[in-house]
Design a protein around this motif. Structure first.
Motif, PDB file in Angstrom:
ATOM      1  N   SER A 120      -1.618  -8.667  -4.671  1.00  0.00           N
ATOM      2  CA  SER A 120      -2.403  -7.467  -4.389  1.00  0.00           C
ATOM      3  C   SER A 120      -1.967  -6.295  -5.254  1.00  0.00           C
ATOM      4  O   SER A 120      -2.706  -5.334  -5.427  1.00  0.00           O
ATOM      5  CB  SER A 120      -2.295  -7.081  -2.912  1.00  0.00           C
ATOM      6  OG  SER A 120      -0.944  -6.776  -2.574  1.00  0.00           O
ATOM      7  N   PHE A 121      -0.737  -6.396  -5.792  1.00  0.00           N
ATOM      8  CA  PHE A 121      -0.239  -5.338  -6.667  1.00  0.00           C
ATOM      9  C   PHE A 121      -0.615  -5.615  -8.116  1.00  0.00           C
ATOM     10  O   PHE A 121      -1.203  -4.768  -8.780  1.00  0.00           O
ATOM     11  CB  PHE A 121       1.279  -5.214  -6.547  1.00  0.00           C
ATOM     12  CG  PHE A 121       1.846  -4.010  -7.255  1.00  0.00           C
ATOM     13  CD1 PHE A 121       2.053  -2.828  -6.581  1.00  0.00           C
ATOM     14  CD2 PHE A 121       2.162  -4.068  -8.603  1.00  0.00           C
ATOM     15  CE1 PHE A 121       2.567  -1.711  -7.233  1.00  0.00           C
ATOM     16  CE2 PHE A 121       2.678  -2.980  -9.271  1.00  0.00           C
ATOM     17  CZ  PHE A 121       2.876  -1.787  -8.580  1.00  0.00           C
ATOM     18  N   ILE A 152      -3.032   1.082 -10.709  1.00  0.00           N
ATOM     19  CA  ILE A 152      -1.658   1.481 -10.416  1.00  0.00           C
ATOM     20  C   ILE A 152      -0.750   1.211 -11.614  1.00  0.00           C
ATOM     21  O   ILE A 152       0.213   1.946 -11.858  1.00  0.00           O
ATOM     22  CB  ILE A 152      -1.126   0.757  -9.149  1.00  0.00           C
ATOM     23  CG1 ILE A 152       0.108   1.482  -8.605  1.00  0.00           C
ATOM     24  CG2 ILE A 152      -0.807  -0.699  -9.421  1.00  0.00           C
ATOM     25  CD1 ILE A 152      -0.168   2.893  -8.129  1.00  0.00           C
ATOM     26  N   ASP A 187      -4.043  -4.857  -9.323  1.00  0.00           N
ATOM     27  CA  ASP A 187      -4.495  -3.461  -9.318  1.00  0.00           C
ATOM     28  C   ASP A 187      -4.224  -2.830 -10.686  1.00  0.00           C
ATOM     29  O   ASP A 187      -3.132  -2.335 -10.965  1.00  0.00           O
ATOM     30  CB  ASP A 187      -3.752  -2.696  -8.219  1.00  0.00           C
ATOM     31  CG  ASP A 187      -4.319  -1.304  -7.983  1.00  0.00           C
ATOM     32  OD1 ASP A 187      -4.947  -0.752  -8.905  1.00  0.00           O
ATOM     33  OD2 ASP A 187      -4.129  -0.775  -6.865  1.00  0.00           O
ATOM     34  N   ARG A 188      -5.212  -2.828 -11.552  1.00  0.00           N
ATOM     35  CA  ARG A 188      -5.048  -2.274 -12.898  1.00  0.00           C
ATOM     36  C   ARG A 188      -4.726  -0.781 -12.861  1.00  0.00           C
ATOM     37  O   ARG A 188      -3.954  -0.290 -13.684  1.00  0.00           O
ATOM     38  CB  ARG A 188      -6.324  -2.490 -13.721  1.00  0.00           C
ATOM     39  CG  ARG A 188      -6.601  -3.939 -14.056  1.00  0.00           C
ATOM     40  CD  ARG A 188      -7.967  -4.071 -14.743  1.00  0.00           C
ATOM     41  NE  ARG A 188      -8.218  -5.438 -15.125  1.00  0.00           N
ATOM     42  CZ  ARG A 188      -7.873  -5.972 -16.288  1.00  0.00           C
ATOM     43  NH1 ARG A 188      -7.249  -5.216 -17.177  1.00  0.00           N
ATOM     44  NH2 ARG A 188      -8.126  -7.227 -16.573  1.00  0.00           N
ATOM     45  N   SER A 245       0.835  -1.208   0.000  1.00  0.00           N
ATOM     46  CA  SER A 245       0.000   0.000   0.000  1.00  0.00           C
ATOM     47  C   SER A 245       0.863   1.248   0.000  1.00  0.00           C
ATOM     48  O   SER A 245       0.581   2.222  -0.709  1.00  0.00           O
ATOM     49  CB  SER A 245      -0.935   0.007   1.222  1.00  0.00           C
ATOM     50  OG  SER A 245      -1.846  -1.073   1.162  1.00  0.00           O
ATOM     51  N   LYS A 273       2.395   1.708  -3.462  1.00  0.00           N
ATOM     52  CA  LYS A 273       1.431   2.280  -4.397  1.00  0.00           C
ATOM     53  C   LYS A 273       1.296   3.780  -4.177  1.00  0.00           C
ATOM     54  O   LYS A 273       1.246   4.564  -5.142  1.00  0.00           O
ATOM     55  CB  LYS A 273       0.065   1.605  -4.233  1.00  0.00           C
ATOM     56  CG  LYS A 273       0.005   0.164  -4.709  1.00  0.00           C
ATOM     57  CD  LYS A 273      -1.386  -0.411  -4.467  1.00  0.00           C
ATOM     58  CE  LYS A 273      -1.474  -1.867  -4.898  1.00  0.00           C
ATOM     59  NZ  LYS A 273      -2.822  -2.423  -4.639  1.00  0.00           N
TER      60      LYS A 273
END
Length: 442
Positions: A70-71, A77, A74-75, A43, A46
């Motif tokens: 989790s990264f 980011i 994430d489209r 987090s 990001k």
């Protein structure tokens, strides 16, 4: 170097040094393999990517975090990072981080993930890299990746390569073209001005057992509208009706644009009410077309009425509220209103109070029309509002506005707008405005 970066960006101080120095995050706690520390680090990474100004640091942060589910799930980011690198014109870094994604063993190897990378390459003017990404997609490929490849060619105006690929790729890779790929082909023919070929694609689709959808027909409507072919436009409309397809916002926008082009803006305005009665919300393209139509007809009062209605209409709250006012018509491109995504093509469905915000072009049209009609006070109000949004009003219209105010003995108001122009402009516009200002009679 590291200390300097930390001073410039306090957010980075919260990120562990292992995250900043190495291509993988520190190992997870042996007592809790899925502890919150990893999630917190991601987090923070990001957040740092969003605020970072150094392109090298953006790339390093991206690579150091992007193996985490989790990264890479994430489209947003991904888009933020790549677009920031593109603004810095660091195509080398874009290649580096995206190639890292394609080759790293922890990142997904699904077709959907490869399509995301393909499109990011395409949006960064790296067409050959986008094509190479398609070739790296694990078999079997589907219409999803095929239409993405075709969209990349379309967005770069490589229409001949698009047509050649449409013929060769299915045989080479065993891909069956679906409605999305055919829709991109239809759009390519429309962009090329060959509406006859675009029309024939519909027949080919049906022969292959593929039903054209509303996107297929909207694309043709847009093509016939831009060509000024009223007969062809009506033929497609009638076919939509005969097939029982529901009009969507794009369909209505095509009809509105066609009516305005024929000098029938009042009829176009009526369609705004029809849309609402059908449960469809007009969007910025809908309103802009009618405003432009009334301005061209010299009916500036009606244009202002639509302008007011536009700002009081709430935007679509659905994610990706593009020009259709709903979901994207296709997953990867070839939308009915242009080569660019409809969100880019005009979907400024944002603004104060969650209303649909007029674009800078809307303000320009209104200011010019008001000045031409001698409505100087209204033109002044719109010009000041335009400047508040940090948009430069058209210099020729402002000159006409100032001359009109002076003629009406409103010298104080004239000097006021000149001062606001002088202080509100940036960059090259300042020098250009000084030349205009020098010719004003104040």
């Amino acid at each position: 170097m590291a200390a300097s970066l930390l001073r410039r960006n306090p957010r980075l101080r919260a990120i562990p040094l292992t995250t900043l120095r190495f291509s993988t995050l520190s190992t997870q706690s042996p007592t809790n393999p899925r502890s919150n520390s990893s999630s917190d680090s991601i987090s923070r990474a990001k957040a740092a990517i969003r605020s970072e100004l150094d392109p090298e640091r953006i790339a390093t942060l991206f690579e150091s975090s992007s193996h985490e589910p989790s990264f890479h799930g994430d489209r947003l980011i991904y888009s933020i990072a790549i677009r920031k690198l593109y603004r810095y014109r660091r195509l080398d870094l874009i290649r580096r981080v995206l190639d890292h994604q394609l080759s790293h063993p922890s990142t997904p190897k699904s077709e959907a993930f490869f399509v995301r990378i393909l499109l990011l390459f395409s949006e960064s003017d790296l067409l050959d890299d986008a094509v190479a990404t398609f070739h790296r997609i694990p078999s079997p490929r589907t219409d999803r990746s095929f239409s993405a490849l075709l969209s990349a060619f379309l967005n770069h105006r490589k229409l001949e390569r698009l047509r050649e690929s449409f013929l060769s790729i299915p045989e080479e890779f065993g891909v069956s073209p679906g409605v999305a790929s055919y829709n991109v082909l239809i759009k390519a023919h429309c962009v090329d001005g060959d509406l006859s070929a675009a029309r024939q694609v519909l027949d080919e689709m049906r022969l292959r057992g593929i039903d054209p959808n509303i996107v297929s027909y909207n694309t043709l409507l847009d093509g016939f509208s831009k060509k000024g072919d009223a007969a062809g436009f009506e033929e497609i409309l009638n076919e939509i009706r005969s097939r029982g397809l529901d009009f969507n916002v794009v369909t209505y926008n095509c009809r509105i644009s066609a009516l305005c082009a024929q000098g029938k803006s009042s009829e176009a305005e009526e369609l705004l009410d029809v849309m609402i009665s059908k449960g469809l919300k007009p969007n910025s393209i809908s309103f802009d077309a009618v405003i432009d139509g009334f301005c061209k007809e010299g009916n500036v009062k009606s244009a202002l009425r639509i302008f007011s209605s536009m700002r009081s209409t709430k935007k679509e709250t659905e994610v990706g509220g593009e020009a259709t006012g709903a979901k994207k018509e296709t997953e990867v491109g070839g939308e009915a209103t242009g080569v660019k995504k409809e969100t880019e093509a005009g979907g400024e469905a944002t603004g104060e109070n969650d209303s649909i915000s007029p674009s800078s072009k809307t303000y320009t049209k209104l200011i010019r029309s008001l000045v031409q009609k001698g409505e100087f006070q209204l033109a002044l109000d719109i010009s000041e509002e335009c400047l508040e949004k940090k948009w430069a009003p058209p210099f020729d219209a402002i000159k006409g506005l100032v001359d009109g105010l002076v003629k009406d003995s409103q010298v104080g108001l004239a000097k006021g707008i000149v001062k606001k122009m002088r202080t509100g402009l940036r960059g090259d516009a300042i020098g250009a405005w000084k030349k205009v200002e020098g010719a004003l009679k104040l």
